[in-house]
Motif scaffolding. Structure first.
Motif, PDB file in Angstrom:
ATOM      1  N   HIS A   1      -2.286   5.954   1.446  1.00  0.00           N
ATOM      2  CA  HIS A   1      -2.081   4.513   1.329  1.00  0.00           C
ATOM      3  C   HIS A   1      -3.201   3.943   0.480  1.00  0.00           C
ATOM      4  N   MET A   2      -2.863   3.035  -0.430  1.00  0.00           N
ATOM      5  CA  MET A   2      -3.864   2.393  -1.271  1.00  0.00           C
ATOM      6  C   MET A   2      -3.930   0.918  -0.899  1.00  0.00           C
ATOM      7  N   ILE A   3      -5.067   0.499  -0.365  1.00  0.00           N
ATOM      8  CA  ILE A   3      -5.294  -0.899   0.002  1.00  0.00           C
ATOM      9  C   ILE A   3      -6.368  -1.399  -0.950  1.00  0.00           C
ATOM     10  N   ARG A   4      -6.041  -2.435  -1.712  1.00  0.00           N
ATOM     11  CA  ARG A   4      -6.956  -2.838  -2.784  1.00  0.00           C
ATOM     12  C   ARG A   4      -7.103  -4.347  -2.855  1.00  0.00           C
TER      13      ARG A   4
ATOM     14  N   ALA B   1      -7.341  -6.457   5.030  1.00  0.00           N
ATOM     15  CA  ALA B   1      -7.494  -5.009   4.859  1.00  0.00           C
ATOM     16  C   ALA B   1      -7.421  -4.317   6.219  1.00  0.00           C
TER      17      ALA B   1
ATOM     18  N   MET C   1       0.819  -1.223   0.000  1.00  0.00           N
ATOM     19  CA  MET C   1       0.000   0.000   0.000  1.00  0.00           C
ATOM     20  C   MET C   1       0.846   1.264   0.000  1.00  0.00           C
TER      21      MET C   1
ATOM     22  N   THR D   1       2.956   4.598  -0.274  1.00  0.00           N
ATOM     23  CA  THR D   1       2.740   5.778  -1.133  1.00  0.00           C
ATOM     24  C   THR D   1       3.759   5.899  -2.258  1.00  0.00           C
TER      25      THR D   1
ATOM     26  N   ASP E   1      -6.667 -13.272   1.302  1.00  0.00           N
ATOM     27  CA  ASP E   1      -7.450 -12.242   0.617  1.00  0.00           C
ATOM     28  C   ASP E   1      -6.816 -11.875  -0.724  1.00  0.00           C
TER      29      ASP E   1
ATOM     30  N   MET F   1      -4.709  -3.977  -9.597  1.00  0.00           N
ATOM     31  CA  MET F   1      -3.789  -3.622  -8.517  1.00  0.00           C
ATOM     32  C   MET F   1      -4.354  -4.172  -7.207  1.00  0.00           C
ATOM     33  N   ILE F   2      -3.610  -5.113  -6.621  1.00  0.00           N
ATOM     34  CA  ILE F   2      -3.988  -5.712  -5.347  1.00  0.00           C
ATOM     35  C   ILE F   2      -2.945  -5.256  -4.344  1.00  0.00           C
ATOM     36  N   ARG F   3      -3.374  -4.570  -3.302  1.00  0.00           N
ATOM     37  CA  ARG F   3      -2.393  -3.935  -2.424  1.00  0.00           C
ATOM     38  C   ARG F   3      -2.761  -4.112  -0.961  1.00  0.00           C
ATOM     39  N   ASN F   4      -1.756  -4.466  -0.160  1.00  0.00           N
ATOM     40  CA  ASN F   4      -1.950  -4.550   1.287  1.00  0.00           C
ATOM     41  C   ASN F   4      -0.623  -4.177   1.941  1.00  0.00           C
TER      42      ASN F   4
END
Lengths: 165, 165
Positions: free
Chosen positions: B54-57, B67, A37, A39, A66, A55-58
């Motif tokens: 922050h990008m959580i996707r 998440a 995630m 920046t 997940d 885009m899969i983000r953690n």
């Protein structure tokens, strides 16, 4: 003004130039990216354009259940056939052990969490990428159908470096 | 050429303009965004710039345990204090029921998954946003510390519409 209100103003402004005909739910490059995630990781920094990839983000870019759910949806419903797993240098999850993170947050929150949280802290980013590759490549809904490769994004240079699984 | 090789070429090219001094691990707007992996959702479409949030996707923009882990790290380690939950119209998870998804994928894969997969299929996007808001607002490491608001991104117009929890 709260951050969210500023985002809403910018969204209203940017939506003037939004054309649904320019975008498709199916990633143009048939690519899914699992990353952090953080920046500092963005489409242009990675070498991507809007529409190229899922885009899969953690936190960390971890192949959690997940993330695997999302990659399965991406492949079977939306036609992706390559996966990039990207961790990065200077990740927040490298700065403390699992128990240090838990202790620090529980102390600041002043209470235990409703349910156990596993943070996926790690110390060696290359080893961590290899661990995510192993998890994805051993999932029998992904292993023999999708090409999976691992990378470290170097926040010092903006470059992707491949890590072989 | 495989998609990933094209990404690596673009990354090498774009890294010429990457300056680590332009970016910080702490989101400029002290904001975390939980949203879908969908290609139509991007920083400019939402009204964000690189470094803002922050990008959580994941598939759907679901408040899964993963998440929540990421949002906890975002708040406690990296100083965010607002969360936007953003689902969107025309989401792939709205097009079939949980059991239809499972059946379709298992049939295409030709085998059951190693471990049960819960897809988080949904039918009503507003109700789904409210469900994610409830999950986040009932987590005792987030509830009284972070401002949490929910939205639908309308892929037809590029506009964010607020959903009250």
């Amino acid at each position: 003004m709260p951050a969210i209100n500023r985002v809403l103003e910018a969204n209203l402004h940017n939506s003037i130039n939004y054309d649904p005909k320019d975008v498709s739910p199916r990633p143009r490059m048939q690519l899914a990216v699992l990353t952090c995630m953080d920046t500092r990781i963005s489409l242009p920094a990675l070498g991507l354009k809007v529409g190229d990839a899922h885009m899969i983000r953690n936190a960390g870019g971890i192949a959690t259940d997940d993330a695997i759910r999302s990659l399965v949806v991406s492949h079977y419903l939306l036609g992706t056939n390559e996966i990039m797993v990207i961790n990065h240098t200077d990740c927040g999850l490298m700065k403390a052990s699992e128990s240090e993170l838990h202790h620090k947050i529980e102390q600041e929150a002043g209470k235990a969490p409703n349910a156990a949280v596993h943070f996926h802290a790690f110390q060696d980013v290359d080893a961590n990428v290899r661990q995510q590759l192993r998890r994805l490549k051993s999932h029998n809904w992904l292993e023999d159908r999708v090409k999976i490769r691992g990378f470290v994004f170097e926040v010092e240079t903006g470059r992707l470096r491949e890590v072989h699984g």
